[in-house]
Design an enzyme around this catalytic site. Structure first.
Site, PDB file in Angstrom:
ATOM      1  N   SER A  25      28.776  25.220  74.189  1.00 28.38           N
ATOM      2  CA  SER A  25      29.377  24.641  73.098  1.00 28.38           C
ATOM      3  C   SER A  25      29.812  23.095  73.477  1.00 28.38           C
ATOM      4  O   SER A  25      29.418  22.501  74.363  1.00 28.38           O
ATOM      5  CB  SER A  25      30.866  25.214  73.024  1.00 28.38           C
ATOM      6  OG  SER A  25      31.669  25.199  73.868  1.00 28.38           O
ATOM      7  N   THR A  57      24.443  22.144  69.280  1.00 27.74           N
ATOM      8  CA  THR A  57      25.188  23.108  69.896  1.00 27.74           C
ATOM      9  C   THR A  57      26.351  23.564  68.718  1.00 27.74           C
ATOM     10  O   THR A  57      26.161  23.347  67.687  1.00 27.74           O
ATOM     11  CB  THR A  57      25.783  22.999  71.168  1.00 27.74           C
ATOM     12  OG1 THR A  57      26.546  23.937  71.921  1.00 27.74           O
ATOM     13  CG2 THR A  57      26.945  21.553  71.152  1.00 27.74           C
ATOM     14  N   TYR A  58      27.473  23.929  69.004  1.00 26.79           N
ATOM     15  CA  TYR A  58      28.636  24.162  68.233  1.00 26.79           C
ATOM     16  C   TYR A  58      30.098  23.853  68.819  1.00 26.79           C
ATOM     17  O   TYR A  58      30.048  23.593  69.899  1.00 26.79           O
ATOM     18  CB  TYR A  58      28.660  25.662  67.858  1.00 26.79           C
ATOM     19  CG  TYR A  58      29.140  26.669  69.049  1.00 26.79           C
ATOM     20  CD1 TYR A  58      30.634  26.900  69.224  1.00 26.79           C
ATOM     21  CD2 TYR A  58      28.138  26.960  69.924  1.00 26.79           C
ATOM     22  CE1 TYR A  58      30.650  27.877  70.492  1.00 26.79           C
ATOM     23  CE2 TYR A  58      28.489  28.011  70.889  1.00 26.79           C
ATOM     24  CZ  TYR A  58      29.833  28.147  71.279  1.00 26.79           C
ATOM     25  OH  TYR A  58      29.858  29.056  72.342  1.00 26.79           O
ATOM     26  N   GLY A  73      27.882  24.424  79.109  1.00 24.44           N
ATOM     27  CA  GLY A  73      26.688  25.086  79.302  1.00 24.44           C
ATOM     28  C   GLY A  73      25.387  24.427  79.325  1.00 24.44           C
ATOM     29  O   GLY A  73      25.490  23.257  80.131  1.00 24.44           O
ATOM     30  N   ALA A  74      24.281  24.809  78.753  1.00 19.46           N
ATOM     31  CA  ALA A  74      23.145  24.165  78.607  1.00 19.46           C
ATOM     32  C   ALA A  74      23.434  22.610  78.221  1.00 19.46           C
ATOM     33  O   ALA A  74      22.736  21.698  78.754  1.00 19.46           O
ATOM     34  CB  ALA A  74      21.898  24.811  77.980  1.00 19.46           C
ATOM     35  N   ALA A  75      24.178  22.533  77.564  1.00 16.32           N
ATOM     36  CA  ALA A  75      24.165  21.006  76.742  1.00 16.32           C
ATOM     37  C   ALA A  75      24.898  20.188  77.903  1.00 16.32           C
ATOM     38  O   ALA A  75      24.499  19.061  77.973  1.00 16.32           O
ATOM     39  CB  ALA A  75      25.307  21.005  75.568  1.00 16.32           C
TER      40      ALA A  75
END
Length: 120
Positions: A25, A57-58, A73-75
Site C-alpha cells: 500500500s 498500489t492502493y 511492501g513491494a512499492a
C-alpha cells in the site's frame, strides 16, 4: 461508451517513509486525501519524478496533518525517502460527460503541505 479519465492528482508529494516488510500500500496524509477526494483502499497510479518508475498500489490513511507519504511492501522498492511522486486516480466517465469532466489537482509544497488545489 465510457472513457478512463484522470479523476485526481497529488503533484510532487515527497516520500517520507518506505517499509519493504509492510503488507503493501501507500500511506497518504488524510488532509491530502480529502483535498484530492481520494479514498482509503482506492487504486492509485504513482509516477516517481526522480527515477521514472511507474507503479500501482492502493491507499491507506496516514495521520491527518502528518505530511506522511509512505510506500509499503513491494512499492518501497520503487522510490526512496525524499523522492518526489505524482499520485493519480482514474475512473470511468461516460462519453456524454467527458467534455464536462474536471479532474482535481492538489499541488504539494514543503513537508507535503497543500500549496494549491485547482481543477483543470
Amino acid at each position: 461508451m465510457n472513457r478512463i479519465m484522470l479523476l485526481a492528482k497529488i503533484h510532487r508529494a515527497t516520500v517520507t517513509e518506505a517499509d519493504l516488510h509492510y503488507e503493501g500500500s501507500c500511506g497518504i496524509d488524510e488532509d491530502l486525501l480529502d483535498a484530492a477526494n481520494m479514498r482509503e483502499f482506492e487504486k492509485i497510479e504513482l509516477y516517481n519524478i526522480n527515477n521514472g518508475n511507474r507503479f500501482s498500489t492502493y491507499i491507506i490513511k496516514a495521520v491527518r496533518g502528518s505530511g506522511i507519504i509512505s510506500l509499503n511492501g513491494a512499492a518501497a522498492r520503487k522510490a526512496h525517502v525524499g523522492d518526489h511522486l505524482i499520485i493519480c486516480t482514474y475512473g470511468s466517465v461516460p462519453d456524454a460527460e467527458v467534455n464536462n469532466h474536471v479532474p482535481k489537482i492538489v499541488l504539494v509544497g514543503d513537508n507535503n503541505s497543500i500549496k494549491e488545489i485547482k481543477k483543470i
